[in-house]
Write a protein that holds these residues in place. Structure first.
Motif, PDB file in Angstrom:
ATOM      1  N   THR A 177       0.838  -1.210   0.000  1.00 16.70           N
ATOM      2  CA  THR A 177       0.000   0.000   0.000  1.00 16.70           C
ATOM      3  C   THR A 177       0.869   1.254   0.000  1.00 16.70           C
ATOM      4  O   THR A 177       0.621   2.205  -0.765  1.00 16.70           O
ATOM      5  N   ILE A 178       1.904   1.270   0.854  1.00 14.04           N
ATOM      6  CA  ILE A 178       2.836   2.409   0.875  1.00 14.04           C
ATOM      7  C   ILE A 178       3.509   2.568  -0.486  1.00 14.04           C
ATOM      8  O   ILE A 178       3.609   3.676  -1.023  1.00 14.04           O
ATOM      9  N   LEU A 179       3.962   1.451  -1.064  1.00 13.80           N
ATOM     10  CA  LEU A 179       4.641   1.473  -2.361  1.00 13.80           C
ATOM     11  C   LEU A 179       3.737   2.062  -3.436  1.00 13.80           C
ATOM     12  O   LEU A 179       4.166   2.928  -4.218  1.00 13.80           O
ATOM     13  N   PHE A 180       2.463   1.626  -3.477  1.00 12.79           N
ATOM     14  CA  PHE A 180       1.548   2.094  -4.523  1.00 12.79           C
ATOM     15  C   PHE A 180       1.169   3.558  -4.328  1.00 12.79           C
ATOM     16  O   PHE A 180       1.193   4.344  -5.283  1.00 12.79           O
ATOM     17  N   ALA A 333      13.616   1.894  -0.724  1.00 13.80           N
ATOM     18  CA  ALA A 333      14.457   2.432  -1.819  1.00 13.80           C
ATOM     19  C   ALA A 333      13.569   3.080  -2.888  1.00 13.80           C
ATOM     20  O   ALA A 333      13.896   4.156  -3.407  1.00 13.80           O
ATOM     21  N   ALA A 334      12.439   2.434  -3.211  1.00 15.45           N
ATOM     22  CA  ALA A 334      11.525   2.989  -4.224  1.00 15.45           C
ATOM     23  C   ALA A 334      10.859   4.263  -3.708  1.00 15.45           C
ATOM     24  O   ALA A 334      10.678   5.246  -4.453  1.00 15.45           O
ATOM     25  N   VAL A 335      10.498   4.273  -2.419  1.00 15.69           N
ATOM     26  CA  VAL A 335       9.859   5.449  -1.818  1.00 15.69           C
ATOM     27  C   VAL A 335      10.804   6.648  -1.853  1.00 15.69           C
ATOM     28  O   VAL A 335      10.429   7.755  -2.254  1.00 15.69           O
ATOM     29  N   VAL A 336      12.042   6.441  -1.428  1.00 16.62           N
ATOM     30  CA  VAL A 336      13.029   7.535  -1.421  1.00 16.62           C
ATOM     31  C   VAL A 336      13.357   7.969  -2.844  1.00 16.62           C
ATOM     32  O   VAL A 336      13.534   9.158  -3.138  1.00 16.62           O
TER      33      VAL A 336
END
Length: 337
Positions: A177-180, A333-336
């Motif tokens: 959910t965070i990733l999306f 890593a994707a979030v940052v």
């Protein structure tokens, strides 16, 4: 990342992500262990502190803080003490970015060495499936074979199931959910592209040993920028322990339930805070999981003998929680990025 003086925002986002996801993971563990009550009606059959836990009682927050630095970096490398190496690398790399042209030359050298190491990892990955099978088979053999392992699992199976269920909730719902929401990436595709890293994490039970594969999967398969992956993933492998913190919270509550000790709201808040902080400091000391669990147990006044009940299947749960640790780092890593 370029000049160290411009890193503040990236560092703040990374630290916020680490703290938030670890806290959420511990919260999920506490909710499920209160609902399922795996320790109720379980008879405690261990009456002494396990040998590998004895002598750890004196370790506290001060020791965790002191483990951030090392008087001898070479010795730390030999002993696989990752945290002081990470701290030194951050300081050393940060200083290099402020030296102008001479600093750039040194950075190019280390970048080339890193690329060579990644090529070696590519070669090793051809043998990874055989290695994974051998590691798991040897652990199962050491546990006395499938029958004996299943017998141990049956004895405290509800506890193991509570840990695994909590890990699944965090890994299949919270992190995707965070990733999306933050990146608009497809979580299923992102997960699929990390299969090699997650399999390696399960087989080695070590975020640090998995790190080169995690970096390769993030950059090559998921197109995470090199800057983001090389900043977040080494740091995450050391301090972002979602699975470890969750596991410790469930284990502490299981021990309390097994001994018939009532844990009120205040005590559970202490477990939440201590397990979150312990998860961040976990890699600083050898036998990290046991040491940090000692800290959480001491914070709420529970006896250490209860750890002995968990050791028979800890090798299996260790692999499960390490896999979640690596998945959490990769999402970070994707979030940052």
């Amino acid at each position: 990342l370029g000049d160290i003086r411009n890193v503040g925002k990236t560092g703040l986002i990374t630290l916020t992500y680490f703290m938030a996801t670890t806290g959420i993971a511990v919260g999920i563990g506490l909710v499920l262990v209160n609902i399922m009550k795996p320790g109720v009606a379980v008879e405690m059959t261990v009456d002494k502190i396990p040998e590998n836990v004895a002598g750890k009682e004196a370790i506290g927050i001060t020791d965790i803080l002191q483990s951030f630095v090392s008087p001898n970096l070479i010795q730390s490398m030999a002993n696989m003490e990752i945290l002081p190496i990470i701290i030194f690398s951050l300081v050393f790399g940060g200083v290099l970015t402020t030296l102008g042209e001479p600093g750039k030359q040194a950075i190019v050298f280390f970048d080339t060495v890193n690329n060579a190491i990644m090529k070696i990892v590519h070669l090793l990955m051809y043998f990874a499936p055989v290695g994974v099978f051998a590691l798991i088979a040897s652990k199962l053999g050491a546990a006395g074979g499938g029958d004996l392992f299943l017998a141990e699992l049956t004895k405290i199976g509800k506890y193991a199931w509570t840990v695994v269920l909590a890990l699944l909730v965090h890994s299949l719902f919270v992190l995707p959910t965070i990733l999306f929401i933050v990146t608009r990436r497809n979580p299923l595709l992102y997960f699929k592209n990390l299969t090699a890293a997650l399999t390696t994490a399960f087989s080695t039970a070590s975020s640090s040993a998995t790190l080169p594969v995690t970096i390769e999967c993030a950059e090559e398969n998921n197109q995470v920028s090199r800057k983001a992956s090389l900043f977040v993933l080494p740091l995450g492998a050391t301090v972002n322990m979602n699975g470890t913190a969750l596991y410790e919270a469930v284990a502490v509550m299981f021990i309390a339930q097994m001994m018939g000790i009532e844990m009120g709201f205040a005590e559970q808040i202490i477990v939440l805070i201590t397990a979150t902080l312990a998860g961040i400091g976990a890699a600083g000391i050898p036998e990290a999981g046991l040491v940090t669990m000692v800290m959480v147990l001491q914070a709420v006044g529970l006896p250490l003998e209860g750890i002995g009940m968990l050791l028979s299947i800890d090798w299996f749960l260790d692999r499960c929680r390490t896999t979640l640790n690596v998945w959490g780092d990769s999402v970070g890593a994707a979030v940052v990025n």
